[in-house]
Design a protein around this motif. Structure first.
Motif, mmCIF file in Angstrom:
data_model
loop_
_atom_site.group_PDB
_atom_site.id
_atom_site.type_symbol
_atom_site.label_atom_id
_atom_site.label_comp_id
_atom_site.label_asym_id
_atom_site.label_seq_id
_atom_site.Cartn_x
_atom_site.Cartn_y
_atom_site.Cartn_z
ATOM 1 N N HIS A 1 0.855 -1.190 0.000
ATOM 2 C CA HIS A 1 0.000 0.000 0.000
ATOM 3 C C HIS A 1 0.883 1.229 0.000
ATOM 4 C CE1 HIS A 1 -3.322 2.674 0.672
ATOM 5 N NE2 HIS A 1 -4.173 1.674 0.757
ATOM 6 N N ALA B 1 -14.008 4.473 3.495
ATOM 7 C CA ALA B 1 -14.442 3.402 2.591
ATOM 8 C C ALA B 1 -15.948 3.451 2.472
ATOM 9 C CB ALA B 1 -13.995 2.052 3.126
ATOM 10 N N VAL C 1 -2.700 0.613 -4.249
ATOM 11 C CA VAL C 1 -2.665 -0.642 -3.502
ATOM 12 C C VAL C 1 -2.539 -1.814 -4.468
ATOM 13 C CG1 VAL C 1 -5.199 -0.797 -3.458
ATOM 14 C CG2 VAL C 1 -3.868 -2.055 -1.760
ATOM 15 N N PRO D 1 -13.111 6.752 10.668
ATOM 16 C CA PRO D 1 -13.446 5.721 9.676
ATOM 17 C C PRO D 1 -12.341 5.557 8.635
ATOM 18 C CG PRO D 1 -15.361 7.085 10.129
ATOM 19 C CD PRO D 1 -14.212 7.725 10.847
ATOM 20 N N VAL D 2 -11.875 4.322 8.452
ATOM 21 C CA VAL D 2 -10.708 4.086 7.596
ATOM 22 C C VAL D 2 -11.105 4.115 6.122
ATOM 23 C CG1 VAL D 2 -9.584 2.728 9.405
ATOM 24 C CG2 VAL D 2 -10.920 1.564 7.629
ATOM 25 N N GLY D 3 -10.123 4.227 5.270
ATOM 26 C CA GLY D 3 -10.433 4.325 3.847
ATOM 27 C C GLY D 3 -9.242 4.034 2.966
ATOM 28 N N GLY D 4 -8.527 2.960 3.282
ATOM 29 C CA GLY D 4 -7.403 2.610 2.436
ATOM 30 C C GLY D 4 -7.871 2.100 1.074
ATOM 31 N N GLY D 5 -6.911 1.805 0.237
ATOM 32 C CA GLY D 5 -7.227 1.206 -1.063
ATOM 33 C C GLY D 5 -7.633 2.244 -2.084
ATOM 34 N N ILE E 1 -5.756 2.945 7.555
ATOM 35 C CA ILE E 1 -5.174 3.784 6.510
ATOM 36 C C ILE E 1 -6.269 4.774 6.106
ATOM 37 C CG2 ILE E 1 -4.211 3.834 4.166
ATOM 38 C CD1 ILE E 1 -3.204 0.998 4.589
#
Lengths: 81, 138, 138, 81
Positions: free
Chosen positions: C81, C137, C93, D77-81, C122
């Protein structure tokens, strides 16, 4: 009419050649062609039940009529990938 | 945009991934099928692929059309298949596709691999220490 | 074998694919998430990623464990990532995994991407022509 | 006891700092800590209902007790990607 039949993979190896040159009556079907091959090339006969037939590069059922000049191929079970 | 390729050279994954990139796409998925070194306990030397090339290309394009009919969000598709001898560890097939969002891309990729193995006139001869045999899709 | 990486450099897909290759594996699948140039009609300039790095690494390893518990046939997993600024079209990613056969690899990959987005600390700031905002997300 | 609380993303920006230094009674819970933060940092209060808390790099519920020296973090609140 003259029909050129392409062979691949184990069929090609068993026949010892990459294509068959057949003489078939006008209006012959795929099924009729397979019976003719069975008679002329007994070495291939045992494998024909598993074979699919392409006419003009499209799969064709036993009733399909082969027109003069069309490209015909016998396809043993495929296994790409 | 569909890219279909049958090749006797090693598959360049980076080039294919560049080819399916798209500024509107956030998701790229890729399947890489490689040659296993052992099958049912037998050491494998290489695979030898053969195709009815003209029809295989047409079937691959038809496969792309079916993919797009089921998953219209797909933007770009690339399918590359090796022909001739492919050594252990080498990639025999690559399927990649891009879409704006990831939903749908995983089942679309699974479908594409399955359809490729079952419908495209490509044959594989496995050559191992016990000999050679043609291997149809399971 | 699980490879987990948080990096401020561009992702090298070829290197990651080499890392998950395995002579017993015939199937490699890969998800590459890239930065879209437009979101809801707004032109995007770049994304800025921030992580609770120590915990993110631990969560990524735990995600690998959950993957292996559900799909024991998985051999190797790699998750990379990006952190910091990531430009449009660049990969943010990459998730890749290998298995002897392809069955299971597609849902496993879908699961890994979903879990990464929902459970790993993240955060992503989207910077576009209308300003900047943190995007959780969906 | 002294507790260091790490902040990330919008929480970090709103607080103008990457960590809070709290003084909490021994035996404080995560819930107690959040109420303390609400009182001391009103700018963060509106965001706390959406925040998850990590203690020792693991998610922890409101009843979890914070031990001295443990690393605590507030996770928006997470938000990877």
């Amino acid at each position: 009419m003259k029909v050129k039949v392409l062979l691949f993979a184990d069929l090609r190896e068993v026949a010892g050649q990459g294509e068959l040159a057949l003489e078939l009556p006008e209006g012959s079907t795929v099924g009729g062609m397979l019976r003719a091959i069975e008679g002329i090339y007994p070495a291939l006969a045992g494998r024909l039940p598993q074979v699919k037939v392409a006419v003009g590069r499209r799969l064709a059922g036993p009733e399909a009529v082969i027109r003069p000049g069309e490209e015909v191929a016998l396809l043993p079970p495929v296994g790409g990938g | 945009m569909d890219q279909v390729e049958l090749t006797r050279s090693p598959i360049d994954v980076g080039r294919v991934l560049s080819g399916i990139s798209d500024p509107e796409c956030g998701a790229q998925v890729l399947f890489l099928g490689t040659v296993r070194g052992v099958e049912d306990g037998e050491r494998i030397e290489y695979l030898e692929y053969e195709a009815y090339e003209e029809m295989a290309r047409e079937e691959l394009f038809r496969l792309c059309q079916r993919l797009r009919a089921r998953w219209p969000e797909i933007r770009k598709v690339a399918i590359v298949h090796r022909l001739g001898r492919v050594g252990v560890g080498e990639a025999a097939v690559l399927i990649a596709l891009s879409a704006p969002h990831r939903e749908g891309t995983f089942p679309a990729l699974a479908y594409a691999v399955k359809e490729l193995k079952e419908t495209v006139p490509i044959w594989k001869k496995e050559v191992g220490e016990k000999g050679a045999r043609w291997k149809p899709a399971k």
